[in-house]
Design a protein around this motif. Structure first.
Motif, short mmCIF file in Angstrom:
data_model
loop_
_atom_site.label_atom_id
_atom_site.label_comp_id
_atom_site.label_asym_id
_atom_site.label_seq_id
_atom_site.Cartn_x
_atom_site.Cartn_y
_atom_site.Cartn_z
N ARG A 39 0.84 -1.20 0.00
CA ARG A 39 0.00 0.00 0.00
C ARG A 39 0.88 1.25 0.00
N LYS A 47 -3.62 2.76 -1.25
CA LYS A 47 -4.00 1.77 -2.26
C LYS A 47 -2.76 1.01 -2.73
N ASP A 54 -4.80 -1.77 -7.29
CA ASP A 54 -5.95 -0.86 -7.23
C ASP A 54 -5.85 0.26 -8.25
#
Length: 671
Positions: free
Chosen positions: A194, A216, A220
């Protein structure tokens, strides 16, 4: 039980409507240091148990008002007394009563009159269990206090983390200001991928704000293929726990840009990786040039690996420059040998697999001594494979810098050539066999026609002579002689026809046996008598040795054929010499041997003598269809027996027939 071995002093409540009966037990328990409480009925027991909280209750079952079972149920129903162990004391011995007691909550059952030692042992055991239970309860209480303390610490730590996060946010703002003012693309991700930080260069490259990115993952944000590549690189850095330079693509509307990303792990206080930071610089132009070079190399690599030949490239210093996997497979070269990089090490390993290593090594040395030379040769390996070797000099700018060796497995081709040669030889043999079969057929037809014509001619002349004599007048003796001659010729003709029919039946698999009890000695004696005229005309004498009857379960007609064929052959080829017949029966086998002392049979003929149309001598001198011994062997084998031949040229022959005397043995071998 001594006081030294007893558990620490405990309080024991004894409930019995006649406590005087328990004096001895009370004395023992008090000597052990226990405090004894007495209750004379259930109500009193409930009251005293609730008040004194004894460690153990000894409860009588048969009591007035409230019996022991009900008292136990009430004890277990009360919060203050439910954990006190109850031992029933009663004279009830029925299993159902015991089951009621255990169901009510009792932990043990003592039957009156009881043994003091047993009671003391049971009391001691349950007091120990009760003590252990209390210790566990105390420990659980301690654990509850510890849990409460931990919860307070968590609350304190949470507050501390909130303060730390505030300081961290200030540091992040400072870091963000720094990274936003560099031309490189900078980003940071946690261990799960992330995004924690991106700079302005990242936002401009991918046309998205940091609020769209933070928190994200690559999957993503980007297409799956692109995200998979980024994540794989991150995992590589985390696995190696060091800085790694990687080429990473960044698809754009005007094409794919290539960035050189320096990715390094973000380590925690203990040095373990907790995330990845990347600093990326565009290298699209340089990457294009590298791609062109890589494509050329890939084409060369694919060419080397796609060929069926093993390729080895050696420089002028006899170092291995390049090889393909096919070479290692063909020569079964271990990785450590190839890893040595020495052509001489590889050569030594290869020599261990060659049938003739000396010529192979000499060829290598000769080519190395003459850099401009080329060569092609073939050699065999110990495992049966055959390789073809090609060698050409490697040139760079017109200068020889090494040598290329190419090895081709031609085992299949060599085997195919050998197979072709074998097939050609087999074809020639087959053709020769066919020609021999044709010759034998033609010879058989010639002999058969001659053999059939001879009795027919004789029969025709005999009938003509008989007609002439009848026309001139009846002469009984001459007519009788002509009729006898005709009968012999007819019989001979019938024998030849039967022989041909037997061959036809054998070839069609329709030879049938009509078995019955047969005395071999008697059968041979009859055939010898029947052939007496032929024997007398041949000039041979016959001696038969058969000490006793030999009886088996055979086909008498077929066995007669066997004996007749062997005996007529002995008469025909015996050349006036003695003939000997021996008949024996032992070890459940009947043996018949026919020996003559005539011309004998050559050794090279004996192997095929029992086949169709085969003769031991020329048909010109002795005649015959060449079928007698073939039929004889077939009949013997159909009976489950065998026939053997022993012969020497000029000294005669012996044919030995062996037949099973056992009915079961004969049947099983024939069927």
């Amino acid at each position: 039980m001594s006081r030294a071995t007893a558990p620490s002093a405990r309080t024991i409540l004894i409930v019995d409507d006649t406590p005087a009966n328990l004096g001895v037990l009370v004395d023992h328990l008090e000597r052990m240091g226990h405090q004894i409480l007495i209750a004379q009925d259930g109500e009193e027991a409930l009251e005293r148990a609730s008040l004194m909280r004894p460690d153990l209750i000894l409860l009588d079952v048969l009591m007035p008002i409230i019996d022991g079972f009900e008292t136990c149920r009430r004890l277990k129903a009360a919060e203050s007394t439910r954990d006190i162990p109850v031992i029933f004391m009663t004279c009830l011995t029925d299993a159902a009563d015991k089951l009621v007691g255990f169901t009510a909550g009792g932990v043990d059952y003592i039957t009156k009159p009881f043994d003091i030692g047993e009671v003391i042992a049971r009391v001691t055991t349950h007091l120990s269990l009760r003590e252990t239970q209390k210790e566990l309860e105390e420990k659980n209480a301690v654990l509850r206090r510890v849990h409460q303390e931990l919860e307070q610490r968590v609350r304190d730590r949470t507050a501390e983390l909130a303060r730390s996060n505030a300081a961290l946010r200030e540091s992040q703002q400072l870091l963000q200001a720094i990274v936003d003012n560099t031309t490189a693309v900078i980003f940071a991700k946690d261990i799960d991928g992330r995004y924690m930080l991106v700079n302005r260069g990242f936002e401009e490259l991918f046309q998205m704000g940091r609020e769209q990115v933070i928190g994200k993952t690559d999957h993503d944000i980007f297409r799956r293929e692109q995200a998979d590549g980024y994540r794989a690189n991150d995992l590589l850095v985390l696995a190696q726990n060091r800085a790694v330079e990687l080429d990473e693509p960044a698809p754009q509307s005007d094409g794919v840009r290539t960035y050189l990303s320096l990715k390094f792990p973000l380590r925690g206080p203990g040095g373990e990786p907790e995330g990845v930071c990347g600093i990326s610089t565009e290298i699209t132009s340089r990457k294009h040039a590298e791609d062109v070079l890589r494509h050329s190399y890939s084409l060369l690599e694919a060419t080397l690996e796609s060929t069926a030949d093993g390729i080895l490239v050696v420089d002028s210093a006899r170092r291995v420059v390049r090889h393909n996997h096919r070479l290692a497979q063909m020569w079964r070269i271990p990785d450590d040998v190839l890893a040595s990089g020495s052509a001489d090490v590889c050569l030594a390993f290869a020599c261990g697999q060659l049938r003739e290593p000396e010529p192979f090594v000499k060829g290598v040395h000769d080519l190395c001594a003459d850099p401009e030379a080329s060569a092609v040769d073939t050699f065999a390996l110990l495992d049966g494979r055959v390789f073809e070797r090609y060698s050409q000099p490697q040139r760079l700018g017109g200068r020889v810098v090494g040598r290329v060796w190419s090895f081709r497995d031609i085992t299949a081709r060599v085997h195919a050539e050998r197979q072709r040669d074998r097939l050609l030889l087999e074809e020639r043999r087959t053709r020769a066999a066919a020609e021999e079969a044709t010759r034998l057929r033609d010879e058989f037809l010639l002999v058969a026609s001659h053999e059939l014509r001879t009795p027919l001619t004789s029969l025709q002349l005999s009938i003509q002579s008989l007609g002439q004599r009848l026309s001139r007048g009846m002469d009984v003796e001459r007519v009788r002689s002509a009729v006898a001659l005709s009968g012999r010729q007819i019989k001979r003709l019938a024998t030849l026809i039967d022989m041909l029919l037997d061959v036809s039946r054998i070839q069609a698999g329709r030879l049938e046996l009509n078995r019955g009890p047969v005395d071999l000695r008697e059968l041979v004696t009859e055939i010898v008598a029947h052939l007496g005229d032929q024997l007398a005309q041949s000039g041979s004498t016959l001696a038969m040795r058969a000490e006793r009857p030999v009886i088996g379960w055979w086909d008498p007609y077929r066995l007669e054929q066997v004996v007749t064929n062997l005996l007529t052959n002995a008469i025909k080829f015996g050349e006036h010499s003695p003939i000997e017949i021996a008949i024996t029966g032992e070890d459940r086998v009947a043996r018949l041997s026919v020996t003559d002392h005539g011309i004998g049979i050559p050794a090279e003929v004996q192997a095929n003598l029992f086949e169709r149309f085969r003769r031991g001598v020329s048909s010109r001198h002795y005649g015959g269809l060449g079928l007698g011994l073939y039929i004889t062997r077939t009949i013997v084998e159909a009976h489950g027996g065998r026939i053997r031949l022993s012969s020497e040229v000029g000294r005669g022959s012996t044919f030995c027939v062996e037949l099973p005397l056992s009915t079961e043995s004969a049947e099983s071998r024939y069927t």
